[in-house]
Design a protein around this motif. Sequence first.
Motif, PDB file in Angstrom:
ATOM      1  N   LEU A   2       9.809  59.805  30.850  1.00  0.00           N
ATOM      2  CA  LEU A   2       9.905  61.494  30.825  1.00  0.00           C
ATOM      3  C   LEU A   2       8.671  62.130  30.515  1.00  0.00           C
ATOM      4  CD1 LEU A   2      12.135  63.718  30.904  1.00  0.00           C
ATOM      5  CD2 LEU A   2      12.218  63.779  27.832  1.00  0.00           C
ATOM      6  N   ALA A   3       8.193  61.516  29.859  1.00  0.00           N
ATOM      7  CA  ALA A   3       6.168  62.000  29.393  1.00  0.00           C
ATOM      8  C   ALA A   3       5.383  62.194  30.910  1.00  0.00           C
ATOM      9  CB  ALA A   3       5.944  61.744  28.157  1.00  0.00           C
ATOM     10  N   ILE A   4       5.573  61.186  32.008  1.00  0.00           N
ATOM     11  CA  ILE A   4       5.379  61.106  32.856  1.00  0.00           C
ATOM     12  C   ILE A   4       5.059  62.262  34.037  1.00  0.00           C
ATOM     13  CG2 ILE A   4       4.559  59.859  34.906  1.00  0.00           C
ATOM     14  CD1 ILE A   4       4.324  57.514  33.027  1.00  0.00           C
ATOM     15  N   LEU A   5       6.698  62.727  34.255  1.00  0.00           N
ATOM     16  CA  LEU A   5       7.046  63.743  34.679  1.00  0.00           C
ATOM     17  C   LEU A   5       7.186  64.760  34.576  1.00  0.00           C
ATOM     18  CD1 LEU A   5      11.160  62.216  36.118  1.00  0.00           C
ATOM     19  CD2 LEU A   5       9.080  62.571  37.305  1.00  0.00           C
ATOM     20  N   GLY A   6       6.853  65.503  32.923  1.00  0.00           N
ATOM     21  CA  GLY A   6       6.172  66.566  32.737  1.00  0.00           C
ATOM     22  C   GLY A   6       5.003  66.807  32.571  1.00  0.00           C
ATOM     23  N   LEU A   7       4.141  66.058  32.743  1.00  0.00           N
ATOM     24  CA  LEU A   7       2.803  65.907  33.526  1.00  0.00           C
ATOM     25  C   LEU A   7       2.831  66.221  34.312  1.00  0.00           C
ATOM     26  CD1 LEU A   7       1.016  62.960  31.136  1.00  0.00           C
ATOM     27  CD2 LEU A   7       0.409  64.791  30.503  1.00  0.00           C
ATOM     28  N   VAL A   8       3.041  65.489  35.208  1.00  0.00           N
ATOM     29  CA  VAL A   8       3.021  65.914  37.264  1.00  0.00           C
ATOM     30  C   VAL A   8       3.705  67.595  37.562  1.00  0.00           C
ATOM     31  CG1 VAL A   8       4.396  65.459  39.283  1.00  0.00           C
ATOM     32  CG2 VAL A   8       3.135  63.084  37.755  1.00  0.00           C
ATOM     33  N   ALA A   9       4.414  67.623  36.817  1.00  0.00           N
ATOM     34  CA  ALA A   9       5.166  69.053  36.518  1.00  0.00           C
ATOM     35  C   ALA A   9       4.415  70.074  35.269  1.00  0.00           C
ATOM     36  CB  ALA A   9       6.502  69.474  36.464  1.00  0.00           C
ATOM     37  N   PHE A  10       3.426  69.567  35.007  1.00  0.00           N
ATOM     38  CA  PHE A  10       2.528  70.829  34.716  1.00  0.00           C
ATOM     39  C   PHE A  10       1.335  71.181  35.315  1.00  0.00           C
ATOM     40  CE2 PHE A  10      -0.498  72.320  31.487  1.00  0.00           C
ATOM     41  CZ  PHE A  10      -0.407  73.250  30.564  1.00  0.00           C
ATOM     42  N   ALA A  11       0.934  69.086  35.918  1.00  0.00           N
ATOM     43  CA  ALA A  11       0.036  69.889  37.076  1.00  0.00           C
ATOM     44  C   ALA A  11       0.176  70.110  38.131  1.00  0.00           C
ATOM     45  CB  ALA A  11      -0.666  68.020  37.159  1.00  0.00           C
ATOM     46  N   MET A  12       1.240  69.910  38.947  1.00  0.00           N
ATOM     47  CA  MET A  12       1.485  71.116  39.575  1.00  0.00           C
ATOM     48  C   MET A  12       2.458  71.410  39.993  1.00  0.00           C
ATOM     49  SD  MET A  12       0.870  67.488  42.777  1.00  0.00           S
ATOM     50  CE  MET A  12       2.726  68.478  43.465  1.00  0.00           C
ATOM     51  N   PRO A  13       2.615  72.750  39.728  1.00  0.00           N
ATOM     52  CA  PRO A  13       4.101  73.942  38.850  1.00  0.00           C
ATOM     53  C   PRO A  13       4.731  74.182  39.737  1.00  0.00           C
ATOM     54  CG  PRO A  13       2.402  75.252  38.515  1.00  0.00           C
ATOM     55  CD  PRO A  13       1.588  73.331  38.921  1.00  0.00           C
ATOM     56  N   SER A  14       4.346  74.498  41.181  1.00  0.00           N
ATOM     57  CA  SER A  14       4.654  74.728  42.188  1.00  0.00           C
ATOM     58  C   SER A  14       5.070  73.958  43.472  1.00  0.00           C
ATOM     59  CB  SER A  14       4.298  75.734  42.387  1.00  0.00           C
ATOM     60  OG  SER A  14       3.701  75.646  43.514  1.00  0.00           O
ATOM     61  N   PHE A  15       6.055  73.685  44.415  1.00  0.00           N
ATOM     62  CA  PHE A  15       6.248  72.591  45.583  1.00  0.00           C
ATOM     63  C   PHE A  15       7.415  73.411  46.773  1.00  0.00           C
ATOM     64  CE2 PHE A  15       9.763  71.450  42.547  1.00  0.00           C
ATOM     65  CZ  PHE A  15      10.166  71.147  42.998  1.00  0.00           C
ATOM     66  N   GLN A  32      17.509  75.989  66.696  1.00  0.00           N
ATOM     67  CA  GLN A  32      16.729  75.963  65.255  1.00  0.00           C
ATOM     68  C   GLN A  32      16.102  76.823  64.746  1.00  0.00           C
ATOM     69  OE1 GLN A  32      16.798  71.586  65.460  1.00  0.00           O
ATOM     70  NE2 GLN A  32      18.585  71.124  64.906  1.00  0.00           N
ATOM     71  N   ALA A  33      16.428  76.971  63.184  1.00  0.00           N
ATOM     72  CA  ALA A  33      15.055  77.273  62.525  1.00  0.00           C
ATOM     73  C   ALA A  33      14.862  76.919  61.284  1.00  0.00           C
ATOM     74  CB  ALA A  33      15.455  79.043  62.282  1.00  0.00           C
ATOM     75  N   LYS A  34      13.998  75.877  61.087  1.00  0.00           N
ATOM     76  CA  LYS A  34      12.965  75.975  60.151  1.00  0.00           C
ATOM     77  C   LYS A  34      12.596  77.433  59.022  1.00  0.00           C
ATOM     78  CE  LYS A  34      11.001  71.500  62.105  1.00  0.00           C
ATOM     79  NZ  LYS A  34       9.523  70.859  62.383  1.00  0.00           N
ATOM     80  N   THR A  35      13.134  75.922  57.470  1.00  0.00           N
ATOM     81  CA  THR A  35      12.937  77.917  56.623  1.00  0.00           C
ATOM     82  C   THR A  35      11.808  76.524  55.466  1.00  0.00           C
ATOM     83  OG1 THR A  35      14.435  77.215  55.516  1.00  0.00           O
ATOM     84  CG2 THR A  35      15.557  79.624  56.795  1.00  0.00           C
ATOM     85  N   GLU A  36      11.249  77.423  54.818  1.00  0.00           N
ATOM     86  CA  GLU A  36      10.208  77.195  53.578  1.00  0.00           C
ATOM     87  C   GLU A  36      10.327  77.812  52.481  1.00  0.00           C
ATOM     88  OE1 GLU A  36       5.625  75.848  52.925  1.00  0.00           O
ATOM     89  OE2 GLU A  36       6.641  75.107  54.606  1.00  0.00           O
ATOM     90  N   GLU A  37      11.331  77.104  51.246  1.00  0.00           N
ATOM     91  CA  GLU A  37      11.483  77.625  50.292  1.00  0.00           C
ATOM     92  C   GLU A  37      10.401  77.333  49.425  1.00  0.00           C
ATOM     93  OE1 GLU A  37      15.605  78.066  47.757  1.00  0.00           O
ATOM     94  OE2 GLU A  37      15.612  77.628  49.364  1.00  0.00           O
ATOM     95  N   PRO A  38       9.981  77.689  48.510  1.00  0.00           N
ATOM     96  CA  PRO A  38       9.185  77.669  47.646  1.00  0.00           C
ATOM     97  C   PRO A  38       9.810  77.410  46.269  1.00  0.00           C
ATOM     98  CG  PRO A  38       8.497  79.887  47.383  1.00  0.00           C
ATOM     99  CD  PRO A  38       9.642  79.606  48.640  1.00  0.00           C
ATOM    100  N   HIS A  39       9.688  76.290  44.698  1.00  0.00           N
ATOM    101  CA  HIS A  39      10.191  76.197  43.635  1.00  0.00           C
ATOM    102  C   HIS A  39       9.073  76.394  42.972  1.00  0.00           C
ATOM    103  CE1 HIS A  39      13.811  75.218  46.020  1.00  0.00           C
ATOM    104  NE2 HIS A  39      13.373  74.535  47.048  1.00  0.00           N
ATOM    105  N   VAL A  40       9.277  76.440  41.502  1.00  0.00           N
ATOM    106  CA  VAL A  40       8.035  77.023  40.247  1.00  0.00           C
ATOM    107  C   VAL A  40       9.454  76.464  39.186  1.00  0.00           C
ATOM    108  CG1 VAL A  40       7.029  78.244  39.690  1.00  0.00           C
ATOM    109  CG2 VAL A  40       7.375  78.971  41.335  1.00  0.00           C
ATOM    110  N   ILE A  41       8.282  75.214  38.701  1.00  0.00           N
ATOM    111  CA  ILE A  41       8.768  74.762  37.099  1.00  0.00           C
ATOM    112  C   ILE A  41       7.997  75.842  36.821  1.00  0.00           C
ATOM    113  CG2 ILE A  41       8.473  72.955  35.918  1.00  0.00           C
ATOM    114  CD1 ILE A  41       8.577  71.331  38.668  1.00  0.00           C
ATOM    115  N   PRO A  42       8.518  76.082  35.844  1.00  0.00           N
ATOM    116  CA  PRO A  42       8.270  77.194  34.393  1.00  0.00           C
ATOM    117  C   PRO A  42       7.742  76.124  33.292  1.00  0.00           C
ATOM    118  CG  PRO A  42      10.518  77.458  34.455  1.00  0.00           C
ATOM    119  CD  PRO A  42      10.395  75.988  35.278  1.00  0.00           C
ATOM    120  N   PRO A  43       6.691  76.561  33.286  1.00  0.00           N
ATOM    121  CA  PRO A  43       5.836  75.731  31.908  1.00  0.00           C
ATOM    122  C   PRO A  43       5.913  75.161  31.080  1.00  0.00           C
ATOM    123  CG  PRO A  43       3.934  77.700  32.198  1.00  0.00           C
ATOM    124  CD  PRO A  43       5.995  77.617  33.308  1.00  0.00           C
TER     125      PRO A  43
END
Length: 66
Positions: A2-15, A32-43
């Motif tokens: 869980l700590a490692i996942l938190g560090l990764v989310a802190f280093a890369m807050p959006s995908f 067909q249409a390709k859509t790209e949706e951004p996601h942001v992880i709050p700090p």
Amino acid sequence: MLAILGLVAFAMPSFNTEETKDVVKLGDLKVQAKTEEPHVIPPIVSEGAILLGILLIGAGVVMNRQ
């Protein structure tokens, strides 16, 4: 973990995620249409995951000593 996942989310807050959708179906023809949706992880979420991971590690160490 869980700590490692938190560090990764802190280093890369959006995908971004990509999704392909069928827009029109006409017999064998598909449009067909390709859509790209951004996601942001709050700090605060990533910081909470880091803190909870560290607390769980500490609890495991204390329980193994007893």
